[in-house]
Write a protein that holds these residues in place. Structure first.
Motif, PDB file in Angstrom:
ATOM      1  N   ALA A 115       9.936   4.775   6.152  1.00 17.03           N
ATOM      2  CA  ALA A 115       9.933   5.218   7.537  1.00 17.03           C
ATOM      3  C   ALA A 115       9.257   4.220   8.466  1.00 17.03           C
ATOM      4  O   ALA A 115       9.568   4.153   9.642  1.00 17.03           O
ATOM      5  N   SER A 116       8.339   3.423   7.936  1.00 19.90           N
ATOM      6  CA  SER A 116       7.605   2.479   8.775  1.00 19.90           C
ATOM      7  C   SER A 116       8.364   1.186   9.027  1.00 19.90           C
ATOM      8  O   SER A 116       7.948   0.367   9.829  1.00 19.90           O
ATOM      9  N   ARG A 117       9.489   0.988   8.368  1.00 23.21           N
ATOM     10  CA  ARG A 117      10.312  -0.222   8.586  1.00 23.21           C
ATOM     11  C   ARG A 117      11.108  -0.067   9.866  1.00 23.21           C
ATOM     12  O   ARG A 117      11.631   1.003  10.163  1.00 23.21           O
ATOM     13  N   GLN A 167       0.831  -1.194   0.000  1.00 25.18           N
ATOM     14  CA  GLN A 167       0.000   0.000   0.000  1.00 25.18           C
ATOM     15  C   GLN A 167       0.867   1.246   0.000  1.00 25.18           C
ATOM     16  O   GLN A 167       1.868   1.327   0.712  1.00 25.18           O
ATOM     17  N   ILE A 168       0.462   2.223  -0.797  1.00 20.66           N
ATOM     18  CA  ILE A 168       1.201   3.480  -0.912  1.00 20.66           C
ATOM     19  C   ILE A 168       0.472   4.544  -0.085  1.00 20.66           C
ATOM     20  O   ILE A 168      -0.734   4.717  -0.228  1.00 20.66           O
ATOM     21  N   PRO A 169       1.209   5.281   0.761  1.00 23.58           N
ATOM     22  CA  PRO A 169       0.568   6.343   1.550  1.00 23.58           C
ATOM     23  C   PRO A 169      -0.043   7.421   0.641  1.00 23.58           C
ATOM     24  O   PRO A 169       0.450   7.679  -0.459  1.00 23.58           O
ATOM     25  N   ASN A 170      -1.101   8.055   1.107  1.00 25.92           N
ATOM     26  CA  ASN A 170      -1.777   9.097   0.335  1.00 25.92           C
ATOM     27  C   ASN A 170      -0.861  10.245  -0.054  1.00 25.92           C
ATOM     28  O   ASN A 170      -1.051  10.855  -1.090  1.00 25.92           O
ATOM     29  N   GLY A 171       0.130  10.558   0.753  1.00 29.76           N
ATOM     30  CA  GLY A 171       1.010  11.684   0.481  1.00 29.76           C
ATOM     31  C   GLY A 171       2.013  11.457  -0.634  1.00 29.76           C
ATOM     32  O   GLY A 171       2.694  12.382  -1.057  1.00 29.76           O
ATOM     33  N   VAL A 172       2.109  10.245  -1.142  1.00 23.73           N
ATOM     34  CA  VAL A 172       3.038   9.945  -2.237  1.00 23.73           C
ATOM     35  C   VAL A 172       2.226   9.991  -3.524  1.00 23.73           C
ATOM     36  O   VAL A 172       1.474   9.080  -3.842  1.00 23.73           O
ATOM     37  N   SER A 173       2.382  11.087  -4.285  1.00 23.11           N
ATOM     38  CA  SER A 173       1.509  11.281  -5.440  1.00 23.11           C
ATOM     39  C   SER A 173       2.198  11.101  -6.792  1.00 23.11           C
ATOM     40  O   SER A 173       1.554  10.714  -7.751  1.00 23.11           O
ATOM     41  N   LYS A 199       6.064   6.902  -6.084  1.00 20.71           N
ATOM     42  CA  LYS A 199       5.409   5.621  -5.810  1.00 20.71           C
ATOM     43  C   LYS A 199       6.338   4.465  -6.149  1.00 20.71           C
ATOM     44  O   LYS A 199       6.421   3.483  -5.405  1.00 20.71           O
ATOM     45  N   LEU A 200       7.034   4.574  -7.276  1.00 16.68           N
ATOM     46  CA  LEU A 200       7.959   3.525  -7.695  1.00 16.68           C
ATOM     47  C   LEU A 200       9.062   3.316  -6.658  1.00 16.68           C
ATOM     48  O   LEU A 200       9.333   2.190  -6.235  1.00 16.68           O
ATOM     49  N   VAL A 201       9.681   4.411  -6.227  1.00 22.39           N
ATOM     50  CA  VAL A 201      10.755   4.334  -5.240  1.00 22.39           C
ATOM     51  C   VAL A 201      10.208   3.800  -3.914  1.00 22.39           C
ATOM     52  O   VAL A 201      10.816   2.925  -3.292  1.00 22.39           O
ATOM     53  N   TYR A 202       9.077   4.308  -3.488  1.00 22.07           N
ATOM     54  CA  TYR A 202       8.487   3.866  -2.223  1.00 22.07           C
ATOM     55  C   TYR A 202       8.194   2.360  -2.248  1.00 22.07           C
ATOM     56  O   TYR A 202       8.547   1.636  -1.317  1.00 22.07           O
ATOM     57  N   LEU A 203       7.558   1.880  -3.313  1.00 25.18           N
ATOM     58  CA  LEU A 203       7.240   0.456  -3.403  1.00 25.18           C
ATOM     59  C   LEU A 203       8.491  -0.406  -3.450  1.00 25.18           C
ATOM     60  O   LEU A 203       8.541  -1.478  -2.860  1.00 25.18           O
ATOM     61  N   TYR A 204       9.517   0.069  -4.145  1.00 27.54           N
ATOM     62  CA  TYR A 204      10.768  -0.682  -4.185  1.00 27.54           C
ATOM     63  C   TYR A 204      11.350  -0.817  -2.776  1.00 27.54           C
ATOM     64  O   TYR A 204      11.752  -1.901  -2.369  1.00 27.54           O
ATOM     65  N   LEU A 205      11.375   0.288  -2.041  1.00 35.19           N
ATOM     66  CA  LEU A 205      11.918   0.245  -0.683  1.00 35.19           C
ATOM     67  C   LEU A 205      11.055  -0.610   0.244  1.00 35.19           C
ATOM     68  O   LEU A 205      11.584  -1.314   1.104  1.00 35.19           O
ATOM     69  N   ARG A 206       9.741  -0.571   0.098  1.00 32.45           N
ATOM     70  CA  ARG A 206       8.863  -1.411   0.914  1.00 32.45           C
ATOM     71  C   ARG A 206       9.118  -2.884   0.631  1.00 32.45           C
ATOM     72  O   ARG A 206       9.076  -3.718   1.518  1.00 32.45           O
ATOM     73  N   THR A 207       9.413  -3.199  -0.623  1.00 28.15           N
ATOM     74  CA  THR A 207       9.649  -4.587  -1.021  1.00 28.15           C
ATOM     75  C   THR A 207      11.034  -5.066  -0.606  1.00 28.15           C
ATOM     76  O   THR A 207      11.185  -6.158  -0.063  1.00 28.15           O
TER      77      THR A 207
END
Length: 71
Positions: free
Chosen positions: A67-69, A5-11, A16-24
């Protein structure tokens, strides 16, 4: 929040690509991000700065993580 899931503040699409990569992946260096996402260093630094300013990504000893990791 689920794993992908992508936070609402990432538009932006790149954000989104960078965020999802880091979450994965958990943590990634700038070089890892460049190689995996085929983005320039300048683009990544801009995206990462924006994600850090909004509290979605943090700097670690190894590079960057969401940040949530846990540290």
């Amino acid at each position: 929040m689920s794993q992908r899931q992508i936070p609402n503040g990432v538009s932006s699409a790149r954000g989104k690509l960078v965020y999802l990569y880091l979450r994965t992946e958990g943590t990634a260096s700038l070089a890892d991000l460049q190689t995996a996402l085929d983005l320039s260093q300048l683009t990544l630094l801009t995206v990462l700065r924006s994600l850090r300013e909004t509290g979605h990504v943090r700097r670690t000893n190894e590079g960057f993580a969401t940040a949530s990791r846990p540290a």
